[in-house]
Design an enzyme around this catalytic site. Structure first.
Site, PDB file in Angstrom:
ATOM      1  N   TYR A 133     -11.928  -2.897  -2.971  1.00 59.19           N
ATOM      2  CA  TYR A 133     -12.459  -3.116  -1.621  1.00 59.19           C
ATOM      3  C   TYR A 133     -13.991  -3.232  -1.594  1.00 59.19           C
ATOM      4  CZ  TYR A 133      -7.993  -2.488   0.853  1.00 59.19           C
ATOM      5  OH  TYR A 133      -6.724  -2.637   1.356  1.00 59.19           O
TER       6      TYR A 133
ATOM      7  N   ASN B 256      -1.454  -0.394   7.543  1.00 54.16           N
ATOM      8  CA  ASN B 256      -0.876  -1.737   7.762  1.00 54.16           C
ATOM      9  C   ASN B 256      -0.068  -2.246   6.563  1.00 54.16           C
ATOM     10  OD1 ASN B 256      -3.009  -2.368   6.110  1.00 54.16           O
ATOM     11  ND2 ASN B 256      -4.003  -3.780   7.528  1.00 54.16           N
TER      12      ASN B 256
ATOM     13  N   THR C 145      -4.559  -8.472  10.525  1.00 54.99           N
ATOM     14  CA  THR C 145      -4.954  -7.183   9.935  1.00 54.99           C
ATOM     15  C   THR C 145      -4.522  -5.993  10.789  1.00 54.99           C
ATOM     16  OG1 THR C 145      -6.878  -8.281   8.982  1.00 54.99           O
ATOM     17  CG2 THR C 145      -6.940  -5.880   9.057  1.00 54.99           C
TER      18      THR C 145
ATOM     19  N   ARG D  53      -0.771 -14.902   3.768  1.00 57.13           N
ATOM     20  CA  ARG D  53      -1.472 -14.159   4.834  1.00 57.13           C
ATOM     21  C   ARG D  53      -0.748 -14.344   6.177  1.00 57.13           C
ATOM     22  NH1 ARG D  53      -6.075 -10.967   4.020  1.00 57.13           N
ATOM     23  NH2 ARG D  53      -7.081 -11.888   5.839  1.00 57.13           N
TER      24      ARG D  53
ATOM     25  N   LYS E 102       0.841  -1.199   0.000  1.00 58.33           N
ATOM     26  CA  LYS E 102       0.000   0.000   0.000  1.00 58.33           C
ATOM     27  C   LYS E 102       0.879   1.253   0.000  1.00 58.33           C
ATOM     28  CE  LYS E 102      -3.603  -2.493   2.578  1.00 58.33           C
ATOM     29  NZ  LYS E 102      -4.437  -2.505   3.815  1.00 58.33           N
TER      30      LYS E 102
ATOM     31  N   GLU F  95      -9.022 -10.593  -7.696  1.00 57.18           N
ATOM     32  CA  GLU F  95      -8.095  -9.469  -7.528  1.00 57.18           C
ATOM     33  C   GLU F  95      -6.991  -9.493  -8.595  1.00 57.18           C
ATOM     34  OE1 GLU F  95      -8.937  -8.927  -2.743  1.00 57.18           O
ATOM     35  OE2 GLU F  95      -7.029  -9.781  -3.366  1.00 57.18           O
TER      36      GLU F  95
ATOM     37  N   HIS G  78      -1.444  -5.678   1.505  1.00 60.70           N
ATOM     38  CA  HIS G  78      -2.693  -6.409   1.306  1.00 60.70           C
ATOM     39  C   HIS G  78      -2.378  -7.786   0.717  1.00 60.70           C
ATOM     40  CE1 HIS G  78      -6.650  -7.555  -0.200  1.00 60.70           C
ATOM     41  NE2 HIS G  78      -6.019  -7.900  -1.309  1.00 60.70           N
TER      42      HIS G  78
ATOM     43  N   ARG H 102       3.509  -7.246   9.116  1.00 61.14           N
ATOM     44  CA  ARG H 102       2.848  -6.174   9.877  1.00 61.14           C
ATOM     45  C   ARG H 102       3.348  -6.126  11.319  1.00 61.14           C
ATOM     46  NH1 ARG H 102      -3.014  -7.771   7.462  1.00 61.14           N
ATOM     47  NH2 ARG H 102      -3.130  -6.341   5.686  1.00 61.14           N
TER      48      ARG H 102
ATOM     49  N   PHE I 182     -15.173   2.604   7.675  1.00 67.50           N
ATOM     50  CA  PHE I 182     -13.853   3.079   7.240  1.00 67.50           C
ATOM     51  C   PHE I 182     -13.657   2.978   5.729  1.00 67.50           C
ATOM     52  CE2 PHE I 182     -13.443  -1.358   8.719  1.00 67.50           C
ATOM     53  CZ  PHE I 182     -12.967  -1.968   7.572  1.00 67.50           C
TER      54      PHE I 182
HETATM   55  P1  RTP Z   1      -6.194  -6.935   3.639  1.00 69.86           P
HETATM   56  O1  RTP Z   1      -7.381  -7.407   2.814  1.00 69.86           O
HETATM   57  O2  RTP Z   1      -5.769  -5.539   3.334  1.00 69.86           O
HETATM   58  O3  RTP Z   1      -5.060  -7.912   3.700  1.00 69.86           O
HETATM   59  O4  RTP Z   1      -6.723  -6.850   5.089  1.00 69.86           O
HETATM   60  P2  RTP Z   1      -7.575  -7.917   5.823  1.00 69.86           P
HETATM   61  O5  RTP Z   1      -8.262  -8.850   4.886  1.00 69.86           O
HETATM   62  O6  RTP Z   1      -6.653  -8.481   6.846  1.00 69.86           O
HETATM   63  O7  RTP Z   1      -8.656  -6.995   6.511  1.00 69.86           O
HETATM   64  P3  RTP Z   1     -10.096  -6.491   5.997  1.00 69.86           P
HETATM   65  O8  RTP Z   1     -11.022  -6.674   7.127  1.00 69.86           O
HETATM   66  O9  RTP Z   1     -10.438  -7.057   4.665  1.00 69.86           O
HETATM   67  O10 RTP Z   1      -9.807  -4.951   5.847  1.00 69.86           O
HETATM   68  C1  RTP Z   1      -9.181  -4.444   4.734  1.00 69.86           C
HETATM   69  C2  RTP Z   1      -8.333  -3.273   5.110  1.00 69.86           C
HETATM   70  O11 RTP Z   1      -9.145  -2.248   5.677  1.00 69.86           O
HETATM   71  C3  RTP Z   1      -8.397  -1.522   6.634  1.00 69.86           C
HETATM   72  N1  RTP Z   1      -9.128  -1.493   7.884  1.00 69.86           N
HETATM   73  N2  RTP Z   1      -9.275  -0.403   8.581  1.00 69.86           N
HETATM   74  N3  RTP Z   1     -11.016  -0.233  11.719  1.00 69.86           N
HETATM   75  C4  RTP Z   1     -10.337   0.219  10.690  1.00 69.86           C
HETATM   76  O12 RTP Z   1     -10.037   1.381  10.579  1.00 69.86           O
HETATM   77  C5  RTP Z   1      -9.969  -0.732   9.658  1.00 69.86           C
HETATM   78  N4  RTP Z   1     -10.255  -2.011   9.628  1.00 69.86           N
HETATM   79  C6  RTP Z   1      -9.715  -2.501   8.490  1.00 69.86           C
HETATM   80  C7  RTP Z   1      -7.053  -2.181   6.783  1.00 69.86           C
HETATM   81  O13 RTP Z   1      -6.123  -1.469   5.970  1.00 69.86           O
HETATM   82  C8  RTP Z   1      -7.293  -3.562   6.201  1.00 69.86           C
HETATM   83  O14 RTP Z   1      -6.111  -4.114   5.690  1.00 69.86           O
END
Ligand code: RTP
Length: 155
Positions: A56, A119, A98, A92, A16, A133, A122, A109, A64
């Site tokens: 997304y 973070n 996350t 992952r 990112k 994707e 992705h 991370r 968010f």
């Molecule tokens: P990613 O897809 O980026 O690897 O992340 P992830 O699956 O571990 O997490 P996901 O729930 O899909 O969230 C995607 C991205 O959203 C941002 N996020 N911000 N509370 C918050 O402010 C919040 N929660 C999630 C993070 O950048 C996360 O990677």
């Protein structure tokens, strides 16, 4: 051997804008490379807000979502496709939880980030999202098919 390579699992990984700005590209790429995964596509791009929203789309309803899409489109993103046995799930694991405040030390991370909104990386969370994707970020011709000399030592 050729057929094996053609069926090998692939995942979409993106560094990112925060990871790119912080100079973490080589650190992150090297972790995937040294593990034994094979890089099959890579490019640096600034996604539009609309593109970030597509990436997304699953998170549309989250509070968010808008800030997240603004952030992803705020600067260069290093988009990649990595290939290897179990690369989606284990990728992952290399990335870590996350929320970097909960990521294990040793993960990308866990070692390199502090808060969830920054973070740095992705990774696709399953075979279906990986397929979607990769198709969203890359043209089929951008995926490079080749035999790596290391493969015979890794498998
Ligand atoms: P990613 O897809 O980026 O690897 O992340 P992830 O699956 O571990 O997490 P996901 O729930 O899909 O969230 C995607 C991205 O959203 C941002 N996020 N911000 N509370 C918050 O402010 C919040 N929660 C999630 C993070 O950048 C996360 O990677």
């Amino acid at each position: 051997q050729e057929a094996h390579a053609a069926e090998m699992e692939r995942t979409f990984i993106a560094i990112k804008p925060d990871g790119v700005q912080r100079g973490l590209i080589s650190e992150i790429v090297s972790r995937f490379e040294r593990k034994g995964y094979k890089l099959v596509a890579i490019k640096l791009i600034v996604p539009s807000k609309e593109f970030a929203e597509k990436h997304y789309h699953d998170l549309k309803e989250r509070p968010f979502f808008n800030g997240l899409c603004d952030f992803l489109s705020s600067g260069p993103v290093l988009a990649m496709v990595w290939e290897g046995e179990g690369v989606i799930k284990y990728g992952r694991k290399l990335i870590g939880a996350t929320d970097p405040s909960k990521s294990e030390p040793g993960t990308i991370r866990g070692n390199l980030a502090v808060v969830v909104g920054r973070n740095i990386i992705h990774g696709s969370d399953g075979p279906e999202t990986a397929k979607d994707e990769i198709a969203l970020w890359f043209e089929p011709k951008e995926l490079v098919s080749y035999t790596s000399n290391a493969e015979k030592w890794i498998y």
